[in-house]
Design an enzyme around this catalytic site. Structure first.
Site, PDB file in Angstrom:
ATOM      1  N   HIS A  10       0.820  -1.222   0.000  1.00  0.00           N
ATOM      2  CA  HIS A  10       0.000   0.000   0.000  1.00  0.00           C
ATOM      3  C   HIS A  10       0.851   1.269   0.000  1.00  0.00           C
ATOM      4  O   HIS A  10       0.344   2.348  -0.304  1.00  0.00           O
ATOM      5  CB  HIS A  10      -0.970  -0.005   1.186  1.00  0.00           C
ATOM      6  CG  HIS A  10      -0.363   0.308   2.512  1.00  0.00           C
ATOM      7  ND1 HIS A  10      -0.034  -0.665   3.433  1.00  0.00           N
ATOM      8  CD2 HIS A  10      -0.033   1.486   3.100  1.00  0.00           C
ATOM      9  CE1 HIS A  10       0.468  -0.093   4.516  1.00  0.00           C
ATOM     10  NE2 HIS A  10       0.483   1.210   4.335  1.00  0.00           N
ATOM     11  N   ASP A  33       0.150  -7.635   1.520  1.00  0.00           N
ATOM     12  CA  ASP A  33       0.608  -6.244   1.621  1.00  0.00           C
ATOM     13  C   ASP A  33       2.129  -6.134   1.683  1.00  0.00           C
ATOM     14  O   ASP A  33       2.678  -5.368   2.465  1.00  0.00           O
ATOM     15  CB  ASP A  33      -0.020  -5.550   2.837  1.00  0.00           C
ATOM     16  CG  ASP A  33      -0.019  -4.021   2.688  1.00  0.00           C
ATOM     17  OD1 ASP A  33       0.269  -3.540   1.585  1.00  0.00           O
ATOM     18  OD2 ASP A  33      -0.287  -3.335   3.685  1.00  0.00           O
ATOM     19  N   GLY A  63       3.575   6.850   8.051  1.00  0.00           N
ATOM     20  CA  GLY A  63       4.947   6.973   7.575  1.00  0.00           C
ATOM     21  C   GLY A  63       5.812   5.819   8.024  1.00  0.00           C
ATOM     22  O   GLY A  63       6.852   5.535   7.440  1.00  0.00           O
ATOM     23  N   SER A  96       4.752   2.729   7.891  1.00  0.00           N
ATOM     24  CA  SER A  96       4.401   1.571   7.071  1.00  0.00           C
ATOM     25  C   SER A  96       5.571   1.138   6.204  1.00  0.00           C
ATOM     26  O   SER A  96       6.176   1.944   5.501  1.00  0.00           O
ATOM     27  CB  SER A  96       3.203   1.904   6.173  1.00  0.00           C
ATOM     28  OG  SER A  96       2.022   2.012   6.918  1.00  0.00           O
ATOM     29  N   ILE A 100     -12.325 -25.803   6.377  1.00  0.00           N
ATOM     30  CA  ILE A 100     -12.388 -25.670   7.830  1.00  0.00           C
ATOM     31  C   ILE A 100     -13.837 -25.645   8.312  1.00  0.00           C
ATOM     32  O   ILE A 100     -14.715 -25.062   7.668  1.00  0.00           O
ATOM     33  CB  ILE A 100     -11.655 -24.384   8.277  1.00  0.00           C
ATOM     34  CG1 ILE A 100     -10.198 -24.415   7.827  1.00  0.00           C
ATOM     35  CG2 ILE A 100     -11.742 -24.190   9.781  1.00  0.00           C
ATOM     36  CD1 ILE A 100      -9.425 -25.614   8.314  1.00  0.00           C
TER      37      ILE A 100
END
Length: 461
Positions: free
Chosen positions: A123, A153, A226, A228, A287
């Site tokens: 991202h 991600d 910031g 991330s 599951i």
């Protein structure tokens, strides 16, 4: 004379009486504090003997870990050109109301090799047309996107430089313990190389409403916008996670932050370098979501012909460990599988009606993927299917539910070969691309397909 002294005496007596009455009945008392003395605390004996801490085993100095990490964490600046629609411009005759504007975003990244490979969050660079890296010594370099995994991600970048770069060493995130000290290193609010400390608060954390990442490391180390893509490291300076998300009503840190475990990150990086996409490993089971016991994951049913069936797993077995790693909930199992590749052997410990058994299962490759936004399930083509159609790439459609597909009678048997003229080589790749063109983004794209009769057809969405 006596009379005069008598008058004076009476006057004096009257004044004294009046003054005394005023003092007694009219004037309020005034309290002046010249000195305040704190009361002494009372010492109370209690039948409690405090434990003596071995301070030599408690890490109180994080300077070594910080020194190893700060120069490996970089600032990531992404520039994206996006189309903006302004209805007022169209109304007043200033074109069609659409214009392109430059948007700039920032985040962090971690150098993982001396030749310039950098890990960050997807991202952070999603949609970027230009990526700039700033090293800790303020040197700026352009970066190329090698590959990305939106589902977890994680993105992999590469910078070119003549010098050898400082890089971080991967740690084993499975070995991280709750209560262990950790450092978060990143660039919050464009503050270069900020280090914060905390502890591991939880593992295998699945965030409510998050359908992508389901196995975070939770920490209370301060993480802000910031951060991330920055590093979560242990006291030895080893990378155990990539800082990714915070839980906040304000957009700033309020006590909880989350990181993608390093074992998952490393596996994704290796897949992107070797295959160009992520190889997702599966057991071959479904599951039982209704299972609500304290710990474990219950098998609902097993795929026909799967490796799980061959290994002797049965419906109703409760998975409690994967390779001696405890499995308390589905996110634990998901995290272990995400960190492994198809073809690997894993030892599954299961509880079967109170009896503990261990089964060795060969993990299979997930070859069918669903794009929920377009209601389409896709599967990789076999080499025989490619040869039959005389193509070297493409993915087949298993089913569709989108109204547009039904309108054009596109469904099972069709093969998608290109999306916006980009050749499609895997079902996971097609799924990820289609999800970026979800209906809410209002982006247009063209699908190129081969019909069951061998005709090439193109459809615009």
């Amino acid at each position: 004379m006596k009379r005069i002294f008598g008058i004076i005496g009476v006057a004096f007596l009257g004044g004294a009486t009046a003054l005394g009455g005023y003092k007694l009945f009219v004037e309020q008392p005034q309290v002046v504090i010249e000195k305040s003395v704190e009361p002494q605390l009372q010492t109370v004996k209690a039948s409690y003997t405090p434990a003596v801490l071995n301070t030599s085993s408690v890490p109180t100095d994080f300077t070594d870990a910080a020194e190893k990490t700060v120069n490996t964490v970089v600032h990531v600046k992404n520039t994206a050109v996006k189309e903006v629609y302004n209805p007022f411009e169209e109304f007043f005759g200033r074109g069609n109301g659409r214009s392109k504007r430059e948007q700039v975003g920032t985040g962090s990244g971690v150098i993982i090799s001396s030749d310039g490979y950098i890990v960050t969050n997807n991202h952070v660079i999603d949609g970027a047309t230009d990526i700039e890296i700033t090293l800790n010594n303020r040197k700026k370099l352009k970066a190329n996107l090698i590959g990305a995994d939106p589902k977890n991600d994680i993105a992999l970048l590469k910078i070119e430089t003549d010098m050898e770069l400082p890089f971080i060493t991967f740690g084993n995130s499975d070995n991280a313990k709750i209560g262990e000290w950790v450092l978060a290193v990143g660039n919050p609010y464009n503050l270069n190389s900020t280090v914060t400390a905390g502890i591991v608060s939880a593992k295998g954390r699945d965030l409510e409403g998050n359908t992508n990442i389901e196995s975070f490391i939770q920490t209370d180390a301060a993480v802000n916008p910031g951060n991330s893509g920055g590093a979560l490291v242990n006291t030895r300076g080893e990378l155990i996670g990539i800082n990714t998300a915070i839980t906040s009503r304000t957009g700033s840190f309020i006590g909880y932050s989350f990181a993608v475990p390093s074992n998952i990150t490393k596996k994704i990086v290796d897949d992107l370098l070797e295959y160009g996409n992520v190889q997702e490993a599966i057991i071959g089971i479904n599951i039982d979501a209704s299972y609500n016991q304290i710990e474990g994951v219950k098998i609902g049913n097993i795929d026909e012909g799967s490796e799980a069936l061959k290994a002797g797993l049965r419906e109703g077995d409760v998975i409690t460990k994967v390779n001696n790693v405890k499995i308390a909930k589905f996110s634990d199992l998901k995290g272990q599988l995400t960190a492994k590749r198809p073809g690997e052997l894993v030892n599954l410990t299961v509880d079967r009606n109170g009896t503990e058994l261990t089964k060795t299962v060969k993990l299979s490759k997930r070859d069918s993927f669903i794009s929920e936004s377009f209601g389409i399930e896709l599967k990789d083509l076999t080499e025989e299917e490619k040869e039959k159609r005389d193509i070297s790439y493409g993915v087949k459609i298993l089913r569709t539910s989108h109204p547009a597909f039904k309108q054009f009678k596109v469904g099972k048997g069709y093969v998608i070969t290109k999306i916006n003229n980009k050749e499609i080589h895997s079902a996971s790749e097609a799924k990820n691309i289609l999800d970026t063109y979800s209906p809410r983004t209002r982006k247009r794209f063209i699908l190129e397909m081969i019909s069951p009769t061998g005709q090439v057809e193109r459809y615009g969405f």
